[in-house]
Design a protein around this motif. Structure first.
Motif, PDB file in Angstrom:
ATOM      1  N   PRO A  45       0.808  -1.227   0.000  1.00 50.94           N
ATOM      2  CA  PRO A  45       0.000   0.000   0.000  1.00 50.94           C
ATOM      3  C   PRO A  45       0.842   1.278   0.000  1.00 50.94           C
ATOM      4  N   SER A  77      -5.649  -6.663  -5.834  1.00 48.23           N
ATOM      5  CA  SER A  77      -5.325  -5.957  -4.595  1.00 48.23           C
ATOM      6  C   SER A  77      -4.835  -4.541  -4.895  1.00 48.23           C
ATOM      7  N   LYS A  80      -7.963  -2.496  -5.453  1.00 46.97           N
ATOM      8  CA  LYS A  80      -8.662  -2.211  -4.192  1.00 46.97           C
ATOM      9  C   LYS A  80      -7.961  -1.114  -3.400  1.00 46.97           C
ATOM     10  N   VAL A  81      -6.647  -1.223  -3.259  1.00 44.49           N
ATOM     11  CA  VAL A  81      -5.902  -0.225  -2.485  1.00 44.49           C
ATOM     12  C   VAL A  81      -5.966   1.134  -3.175  1.00 44.49           C
ATOM     13  N   ARG A  83      -8.270   2.289  -5.148  1.00 45.11           N
ATOM     14  CA  ARG A  83      -9.616   2.856  -5.012  1.00 45.11           C
ATOM     15  C   ARG A  83      -9.786   3.484  -3.627  1.00 45.11           C
ATOM     16  N   LYS A  84      -9.282   2.804  -2.612  1.00 46.69           N
ATOM     17  CA  LYS A  84      -9.384   3.328  -1.248  1.00 46.69           C
ATOM     18  C   LYS A  84      -8.630   4.647  -1.111  1.00 46.69           C
ATOM     19  N   LEU A  85      -7.491   4.752  -1.836  1.00 50.45           N
ATOM     20  CA  LEU A  85      -6.665   5.954  -1.761  1.00 50.45           C
ATOM     21  C   LEU A  85      -7.027   6.982  -2.838  1.00 50.45           C
ATOM     22  N   LYS A  86      -8.102   6.680  -3.599  1.00 58.61           N
ATOM     23  CA  LYS A  86      -8.572   7.568  -4.673  1.00 58.61           C
ATOM     24  C   LYS A  86      -7.498   7.806  -5.741  1.00 58.61           C
ATOM     25  N   LYS A  87      -6.819   6.731  -6.124  1.00 59.88           N
ATOM     26  CA  LYS A  87      -5.821   6.775  -7.187  1.00 59.88           C
ATOM     27  C   LYS A  87      -6.405   6.115  -8.439  1.00 59.88           C
ATOM     28  N   GLU A 111     -14.170  -5.796  -9.418  1.00 63.39           N
ATOM     29  CA  GLU A 111     -13.037  -4.878  -9.290  1.00 63.39           C
ATOM     30  C   GLU A 111     -12.667  -4.191 -10.596  1.00 63.39           C
ATOM     31  N   THR A 114     -14.343  -0.958 -11.901  1.00 60.23           N
ATOM     32  CA  THR A 114     -14.079   0.332 -11.256  1.00 60.23           C
ATOM     33  C   THR A 114     -12.856   1.056 -11.825  1.00 60.23           C
TER      34      THR A 114
END
Length: 372
Positions: A45, A77, A80-81, A83-87, A111, A114
């Motif tokens: 991450p 993965s 997912k990471v 997307r969470k960090l808005k990258k 996934e 997105t």
């Protein structure tokens, strides 16, 4: 701008290393101030947080028949990471190599729908992703290695060394070990599993020795999975073995193919490099899988010299290759077809550039020559 390229580079597979080099070069041309970091699973991450954009690719990274079912999560993965960090995430030059399970289909559908952009290396790859419900923009282009420059294949074909009486033709030989890669064969279906087991049994016979009698052989190892077998053959027949141990030495494989009169390969990027160099090619693999898909869709001139694993074993290809070569059954690719592959591969760059410019605008640094 900072770019993280997540791929299969550094695992000892020449094709994957060449793909990573192609993507890195592409980004440098798009953004003159690009900071590029190559990475590979497992996802860190902190690396994703460092980057402004995450690029996954290329190659056949989408499949779910490895024994530990890890490959699906290996690359998703990063999605997912990010997307969470808005990258933003872009999949470039990607391919599917068999998505068989309902769980795998659901994970890829969820996934990949997105991400900002997906380019794939064949129309079949696009159709498979659409069939499982992936909703992101998908463009069918071509493998990234086709975008690189490895000399003028047509020129090389015309300048092939004159055949002298008694001189054996030079064979670049790339034999994959297809059942030693941590795969769950049964998940691929009974027929594919049967073909793979038949091929591996054929490799264990003395049939392969005929190749070394008919040709001056250079063994080209394109994957760490194949190395032990290649070392056995090299020692037994006292022939040269070419294996680049890391990404910095991958050009050695290109050099080996460039010197050959004929290429026998079961590796996709062996086929691609040989096609770009204009060599006569005997290619083999599973029906409807990556080599067969490329030949059927984009290199139909090679269909007479493509052998399914069943054809290879039943037709005793190793014993008959010398005869096939002399009678002209082993074909060179049509230069027009190769040029189309190269043009499609090179389109990955403007497509990715357009996506990045739309998402980042003036943050993308242009060179003085790009904007008039």
């Amino acid at each position: 701008m900072k770019y993280l390229i997540a791929s299969a580079n550094g695992y000892g597979n020449v094709g994957d290393d060449l793909i990573a080099q192609a993507l890195k070069s592409m980004l440098s041309e798009i953004d003159s101030q690009a900071e590029v970091k190559l990475t590979r699973p497992q996802c860190d991450p902190k690396e994703v947080a460092w980057a402004d954009a995450v690029i996954i690719g290329g190659g056949g990274l989408l499949y779910d028949y490895d024994k530990v079912r890890s490959n699906v999560s290996n690359y998703l993965s990063y999605v997912k990471v990010a997307r969470k960090l808005k990258k933003p995430v872009y999949l470039i030059g990607i391919a599917e190599q068999g998505i068989f399970t309902e769980a795998g289909k659901a994970a890829y559908r969820r996934e990949l729908s997105t991400v900002n952009l997906i380019t794939v290396r064949s129309k079949t790859d696009r159709d498979v992703l659409r069939s499982i419900g992936v909703e992101a923009p998908i463009l069918a282009l071509q493998d990234l290695v086709f975008s690189m420059s490895y000399g003028d294949g047509n020129n090389r074909a015309r300048k092939a060394r004159r055949k002298l009486p008694g001189r054996k033709p030079r064979l670049a030989l790339s034999l994959p070990q297809l059942t030693s890669q941590g795969l769950e064969l049964e998940a691929m279906g009974k027929d594919l599993a049967r073909q793979l087991k038949l091929y591996e049994a054929y490799l264990k016979t003395n049939s392969i020795d005929k190749l070394f009698k008919d040709f001056k052989v250079t063994l080209v190892c394109q994957s760490r999975d194949d190395l032990a077998y290649c070392q056995v053959l090299s020692k037994r027949h006292q022939v040269k073995l070419v294996y680049p141990e890391d990404i910095a030495h991958s050009a050695a494989v290109i050099k080996a193919y460039s010197k050959a009169d004929i290429v026998l390969t079961g590796r996709l990027h062996g086929l691609i490099l040989a096609a770009m160099l204009g060599k006569p090619i005997a290619a083999f693999g599973l029906k409807s899988q990556k080599l067969d898909k490329l030949i059927e869709e984009r290199l139909p001139s090679l269909q007479p010299s493509f052998f399914s694993l069943d054809d290879l074993v039943k037709g005793k290809l190793f014993e008959s290759l010398g005869k096939h070569y002399k009678t002209g059954k082993i074909k060179r690719p049509d230069p027009v077809e190769v040029d189309l592959c190269r043009r499609l591969a090179k389109l990955n760059k403007p497509v990715l550039e357009a996506a990045l410019l739309n998402d980042f605008g003036a943050k993308i640094s242009s060179s003085k020559t790009r904007v008039k």
